[in-house]
Scaffold this motif. Sequence first.
Motif, short mmCIF file in Angstrom:
data_model
loop_
_atom_site.label_atom_id
_atom_site.label_comp_id
_atom_site.label_asym_id
_atom_site.label_seq_id
_atom_site.Cartn_x
_atom_site.Cartn_y
_atom_site.Cartn_z
N ARG A 1 -13.78 0.81 -8.39
CA ARG A 1 -14.87 -0.38 -9.34
C ARG A 1 -16.39 0.28 -8.54
O ARG A 1 -16.56 0.70 -7.33
CB ARG A 1 -15.01 -1.73 -8.68
CG ARG A 1 -13.82 -2.18 -9.95
CD ARG A 1 -13.70 -2.49 -11.06
NE ARG A 1 -13.42 -2.92 -11.66
CZ ARG A 1 -11.43 -2.06 -12.41
NH1 ARG A 1 -12.32 -1.70 -13.35
NH2 ARG A 1 -11.61 -3.38 -12.81
N LEU B 1 -0.45 2.62 -16.43
CA LEU B 1 -2.21 2.79 -16.16
C LEU B 1 -1.78 4.11 -14.67
O LEU B 1 -2.49 4.10 -14.68
CB LEU B 1 -2.48 1.22 -15.91
CG LEU B 1 -4.21 1.31 -15.11
CD1 LEU B 1 -4.46 0.25 -15.95
CD2 LEU B 1 -3.64 1.19 -14.05
N ALA C 1 -8.04 5.39 -16.51
CA ALA C 1 -6.87 4.95 -16.26
C ALA C 1 -6.33 3.72 -17.28
O ALA C 1 -7.27 2.69 -16.70
CB ALA C 1 -6.31 4.41 -14.75
N THR D 1 -4.81 0.55 -19.43
CA THR D 1 -3.42 -0.07 -19.86
C THR D 1 -2.99 0.66 -21.26
O THR D 1 -3.81 0.85 -21.90
CB THR D 1 -3.83 -1.52 -20.54
OG1 THR D 1 -4.43 -2.09 -19.24
CG2 THR D 1 -2.52 -2.66 -20.09
N HIS E 1 -15.96 5.35 -17.40
CA HIS E 1 -14.44 3.89 -17.16
C HIS E 1 -12.90 4.76 -18.11
O HIS E 1 -12.57 3.66 -18.59
CB HIS E 1 -14.85 2.97 -17.75
CG HIS E 1 -13.95 1.49 -16.71
ND1 HIS E 1 -14.85 1.12 -16.15
CD2 HIS E 1 -12.79 1.81 -16.33
CE1 HIS E 1 -14.32 -0.11 -15.78
NE2 HIS E 1 -12.88 0.77 -15.62
N TRP F 1 -5.13 -6.31 -17.55
CA TRP F 1 -6.44 -5.23 -16.38
C TRP F 1 -6.06 -5.39 -15.48
O TRP F 1 -5.29 -6.50 -14.23
CB TRP F 1 -8.28 -4.97 -16.87
CG TRP F 1 -8.90 -5.75 -18.14
CD1 TRP F 1 -7.90 -5.12 -18.98
CD2 TRP F 1 -10.61 -4.64 -17.52
NE1 TRP F 1 -9.20 -4.83 -19.95
CE2 TRP F 1 -10.32 -4.56 -19.48
CE3 TRP F 1 -11.19 -4.92 -17.10
CZ2 TRP F 1 -11.89 -4.29 -19.51
CZ3 TRP F 1 -12.57 -4.68 -18.06
CH2 TRP F 1 -12.77 -4.11 -19.10
N ALA F 2 -6.21 -4.39 -14.31
CA ALA F 2 -5.71 -4.12 -13.13
C ALA F 2 -6.47 -4.88 -12.08
O ALA F 2 -6.45 -6.06 -11.11
CB ALA F 2 -5.81 -2.30 -12.59
N GLY F 3 -7.61 -4.88 -12.66
CA GLY F 3 -9.47 -5.32 -11.80
C GLY F 3 -9.09 -6.59 -12.31
O GLY F 3 -9.57 -6.95 -13.64
O1 LIG Z 1 -10.98 -0.75 -14.57
C1 LIG Z 1 -9.83 -0.88 -15.45
C2 LIG Z 1 -8.86 -1.69 -15.20
O2 LIG Z 1 -8.52 -3.03 -14.27
O3 LIG Z 1 -7.97 -2.27 -15.37
#
Ligand SMILES: O=CC(=O)O
Length: 310
Positions: free
Chosen positions: A225, A93, A276, A278, A273, A69-71
Motif C-alpha cells: 500500500r 491473488l 496482484a 483477485t 496497482h 480485496w485483500a486490503g
Molecule cells: O490491492 C489489492 C487488494 O487489496 O486486493
Amino acid sequence: MLNVLFSAKPQAWDAYQAPLSDAFAKAGLAVALARDHAPAKTDYIVFAPNGPVRDFAPYVNTKAVLSLWAGVETVVDNPTLTQPLCRLVDPGLTRGMVEWVTGHVLRHHLGMDAHILGQDGIWRDEISPPLAAERPVTILGIGALGAACGQALAGLGFAVTGWSRSPKDVPGLRCLHGAAGLQEALRAAQIVVTLLPQTADTQNILDAQNLALLAPGACVINPGRGPLIDDAALLQALDSGQIAHATLDVFRREPLPADHPYWAHPQVTVTPHIAATTRPETAAKIIAENIRRGEAGLPFLNVVDRQLGY
Ligand SMILES: O=CC(=O)O
C-alpha cells in the motif's frame, strides 16, 4: 434461498457472476446472487470498495460482508459497518503476488537493467551477479502474501528475513517482530519488499530513519500500500544514492498523478496497482466457503480485527 448482494464496480459483475454461481452450487448453497437486493433481505454482501454500497446500516440482517480485496483499509473504519467483515485470502491473488515479487526481486538481483537497457556494443563481463544466498532480502509483513513471497524467494536460495508486528514462524524464513525486530530486519537488507496492511501503525514505516538502515544502494519494492512509504524520504534516499531503485505498484493517490515525481525519476519503476489482482475463479470458492461456514454455524475465515485494522 440466500440473498447475496454483489457490490463492486459494474465491470466486475461479468467476471464474477459465473464463477460465484458455480462455486455456490458446488458448495451446496441455494443463492440468489444479484446487484440489487432489498437491504433488510440481504444475507451476505460480496464487497469491493469501488462498488455502490457505502452505508451498511440498512443491512440489518446481513450476516457478513465478504471483501473481494485483500486490503480492507478503506472500509474497516466505516462506522455503519457493524456486520463481521472478512478479508479475502485468495490463492490466485497470492500466486500472482508471488510471481510479481519474484520477477522484480530477480530484476534487481541479476542487474537485468544493465543488459536490457545497455546494449551499447561494449562487452562488460567483469560484473556477474552474486548468488541469491549472498543477497539479503527482507519482507515487511508475513501474512498470507508476504509469507508466500518469502518462501518462494527462499526456495530460490535468497537469505530471507520476514518481519511482522507480532511473533510469527514461517518455515524457511528468519522471522523477526516488533520494534526492535524491525531495525534488525532492515539493517543491511539489500532488497526490501513491503507487504503490510495499511493501518495507523504501518503508515510511513519506511521513513528516512528506517531507509537509512538498509544496505547502501538497496532496492525497495512496494506492492503493498502506498502509505507504507514516506514518499519525500524515499525520493531523498534515491537522490542521495542510499536507495538505488524503487519499484512501486501502489500509491497514496491512485491513479498516480501524471506530474508526480515518481513517474519521471530515473530510479523509480511505477506499475499501476497490478501486482496482484483477485482471480474470480479462486476467489469465488473462498467466498462460497465462507458463506457455507456461516450457514453451518462455523466461524468465518479471515475475519478482520477492527481494532488492529486488518
Ligand atoms: O490491492 C489489492 C487488494 O487489496 O486486493
